[in-house]
Design an enzyme around this catalytic site. Structure first.
Site, mmCIF file in Angstrom:
data_model
loop_
_atom_site.group_PDB
_atom_site.id
_atom_site.type_symbol
_atom_site.label_atom_id
_atom_site.label_comp_id
_atom_site.label_asym_id
_atom_site.label_seq_id
_atom_site.Cartn_x
_atom_site.Cartn_y
_atom_site.Cartn_z
ATOM 1 N N ALA A 126 22.900 -0.478 16.431
ATOM 2 C CA ALA A 126 22.095 -1.010 17.536
ATOM 3 C C ALA A 126 20.692 -0.412 17.458
ATOM 4 O O ALA A 126 20.486 0.646 16.864
ATOM 5 C CB ALA A 126 22.740 -0.709 18.885
ATOM 6 N N PHE A 127 19.730 -1.090 18.090
ATOM 7 C CA PHE A 127 18.330 -0.702 17.888
ATOM 8 C C PHE A 127 18.014 0.683 18.441
ATOM 9 O O PHE A 127 16.990 1.272 18.087
ATOM 10 C CB PHE A 127 17.394 -1.752 18.504
ATOM 11 C CG PHE A 127 16.993 -1.483 19.926
ATOM 12 C CD1 PHE A 127 17.813 -1.858 20.979
ATOM 13 C CD2 PHE A 127 15.807 -0.837 20.213
ATOM 14 C CE1 PHE A 127 17.451 -1.595 22.282
ATOM 15 C CE2 PHE A 127 15.430 -0.568 21.526
ATOM 16 C CZ PHE A 127 16.258 -0.947 22.564
ATOM 17 N N LYS A 128 18.878 1.217 19.301
ATOM 18 C CA LYS A 128 18.579 2.535 19.871
ATOM 19 C C LYS A 128 18.512 3.619 18.796
ATOM 20 O O LYS A 128 17.863 4.645 18.993
ATOM 21 C CB LYS A 128 19.565 2.866 20.970
ATOM 22 C CG LYS A 128 19.372 1.931 22.158
ATOM 23 C CD LYS A 128 20.172 2.285 23.365
ATOM 24 C CE LYS A 128 19.818 1.380 24.537
ATOM 25 N NZ LYS A 128 20.203 -0.050 24.317
ATOM 26 N N ASP A 129 19.144 3.389 17.665
ATOM 27 C CA ASP A 129 19.026 4.341 16.549
ATOM 28 C C ASP A 129 17.573 4.498 16.099
ATOM 29 O O ASP A 129 17.189 5.566 15.615
ATOM 30 C CB ASP A 129 19.831 3.852 15.339
ATOM 31 C CG ASP A 129 21.333 3.936 15.557
ATOM 32 O OD1 ASP A 129 21.794 4.842 16.267
ATOM 33 O OD2 ASP A 129 22.049 3.086 14.984
ATOM 34 N N MET A 133 16.236 7.048 18.556
ATOM 35 C CA MET A 133 17.057 8.249 18.771
ATOM 36 C C MET A 133 17.098 9.110 17.505
ATOM 37 O O MET A 133 17.126 10.339 17.586
ATOM 38 C CB MET A 133 18.453 7.810 19.180
ATOM 39 C CG MET A 133 19.148 8.767 20.078
ATOM 40 S SD MET A 133 18.442 8.885 21.731
ATOM 41 C CE MET A 133 19.436 7.698 22.628
#
Ligand code: PLP
Length: 482
Positions: free
Chosen positions: A111-114, A117
């Site tokens: 997911a794009f949160k990687d 993060m």
């Protein structure tokens, strides 16, 4: 670069001071005192850079309290083909001329949160090491954020993660992703309740200031400025990739003014407004973005705002559980940053809206002039329903031969309604379909493919502590494991 609050407190802070913090003391969000403005020569210089070097150029405009060599090393360690799957890091998947997905979901948790993060993990380890401090990150997750935080912080020195999730309520895949981590600094706490119970416990622990200080409790939530800044980079990368794919990237001596560079538009599946707010920052820096299209699901508080100028966060009871669950929010936590810019950076007015009016009336309405200004910032919006999602998943598979996830489907649905002739449109792909297999099966009748290295993760041994939905057991667990 110095940072100030959106609610009028003009105390100037530096990047590493706000890195480990949440809200500003007056309850506002941090923003740079001014956005660095690019010129056409800078854009020309950046067009051939690798993703990591582009990230360094952008970050170094905002970070002046980490030596350049250290920052470059951190960024190069973060954005590698090993971690993100390709040298482009966020490659395009063309659908048809003028329309492509930008893949932001090839990191460790799909997911794009990687994207943000992973950088935050490097920055935290660096800054805590420099200070000789430790930090215990406490969070609540219903899926994507928690796993992205754990994969970013695993094995990092000076950081522990304590992640609360609702017992038995995440998908088997999401549980396997988180609970299979065996790193000593990662703690999964399965709370016998729902996501709101998890969030209430995190709030209660954080509001106990003595406990918070004593056990060095911190967060990594979406209002963190460093996360937002990391996301600015892929708007620039996407811009260059899109123009190159269309054969429109200026070669050699490029146009001398930004106004003569081609424009690109982005559609962004949105929940907390963190992703698209990074697009807003890129546009404020001068990146030639025609439209920033905000796509919501049935939880359409943002679509309502961009259509009417009325912001009406929903109570929890009115927040729908949908098949694009990472966008099931009632209140868009990053949204105040955009409103601050929209209102000419008038902190007193922002405070009157976000503190006084929201607390008193549960809503606020902009004036007609303020509402009219929204268009000057390139914003427009649309919404998608479960039926739209299924139809778009099918359309995308039949017309373009691509299997997308449910959040990206919300984006594509709205992008097809909003795109303009002659302006390439990128739809940000925010997750891979393997993460949300049930709805893909409902739409397409088969199970979406899963990256090979994640085959069978449900069978791995799990490391998770089950706790009742109460504050004290969580505090006791923290006190004995920090
Ligand atoms: C978090 C998330 C979103 C929403 O992003 P915001 O920054 O909260 O607007 C959309 N899609 C997926 C898959 C997500 O994980």
């Amino acid at each position: 670069m110095k940072y100030i609050s959106t609610r009028g407190d003009q105390t100037e802070r530096r990047f590493c001071e706000i890195l480990l913090e949440g809200l500003a003391p007056d309850g506002g969000l941090y923003l740079p005192v001014a956005y660095p403005r690019l010129d056409a020569a800078t854009l020309a210089r950046w067009r051939g850079l690798s993703y990591a070097d582009l990230a360094f150029e952008i970050l170094s405009l905002y970070i002046d309290d980490i030596p350049a060599d250290d920052l470059r090393a951190l960024v190069r360690r973060t954005y590698t083909a090993e971690v993100f799957g390709t040298p482009e890091i966020t490659p395009l998947k063309p659908l048809e001329p003028g329309l492509a997905l930008q893949a932001l979901s090839n990191g460790p948790t799909l997911a794009f949160k990687d994207m943000a993060m992973q950088l935050l993990g490097q920055l935290f380890e660096y800054e805590l090491g420099r200070r000789g401090e430790t930090l215990n990150i406490l969070g609540a997750t219903s899926g994507d954020t928690g796993s992205a935080a754990e994969y970013a912080m695993r094995g990092k020195k000076g950081v522990n993660v304590f992640m609360l999730s609702p017992h038995g309520r995440m998908s088997p895949f999401q549980q396997a992703q988180m609970f299979s981590l065996q790193d000593a600094n990662i703690h999964n706490l399965a709370v016998e309740g729902v996501f709101d119970d998890c969030q209430d416990i995190v709030k209660a622990v954080s509001n106990d200031l003595d406990f918070k200080r004593r056990y060095k409790i911190g967060t990594v939530n979406s209002i963190n400025w460093a996360r937002l800044l990391a996301q600015v980079v892929y708007y620039f990368a996407g811009y260059f990739y899109a123009l190159r794919a269309e054969g429109r990237l200026p070669e050699g001596s490029a146009p001398a003014t930004l106004a003569d560079w081609p424009q690109v538009s982005f559609t962004v599946p949105s929940g907390n407004f963190g992703n698209v707010c990074a697009g807003h920052v890129a546009r404020m820096m001068g990146l030639p973005i025609a439209q920033l299209v905000v796509a919501t699901n049935e939880n359409d508080v943002l679509d309502e705002f961009f259509r009417t100028g009325v912001y009406r966060p929903r109570p929890t009871a009115e927040t729908h559980e949908t098949s694009s669950p990472s966008m099931d929010i009632s209140k868009a936590s990053n949204f105040e940053r955009f409103v601050y810019d929209l209102l000419g950076r008038d902190g007193a007015r922002v405070k009157a809206l976000f503190k006084d009016a929201l607390e008193r009336d549960g809503r606020f309405a902009l004036s007609a002039d303020e509402t009219a200004a929204i268009a000057r910032f390139g914003f427009t919006s649309g919404r998608s329903s479960h039926a739209d999602r299924l139809a778009t998943l099918r359309l995308c598979h039949e017309r373009y031969g691509q299997i997308i996830d449910t959040h990206t489907a919300d984006g594509l649905k709205v992008a097809l309604e909003r795109r303009q002739p002659g302006v390439p449109m990128l739809v940000l792909e925010t997750a891979l379909p393997a993460k949300f297999a049930a709805t893909i099966e409902e739409a397409l009748g088969f199970t979406p493919p899963r990256p090979a290295h994640l085959a069978g993760i449900e069978a791995l041994p799990k490391r998770v502590q089950r706790l009742p939905a109460q504050v004290q057991p969580v505090k006791d667990y923290l006190a004995t494991h920090v």
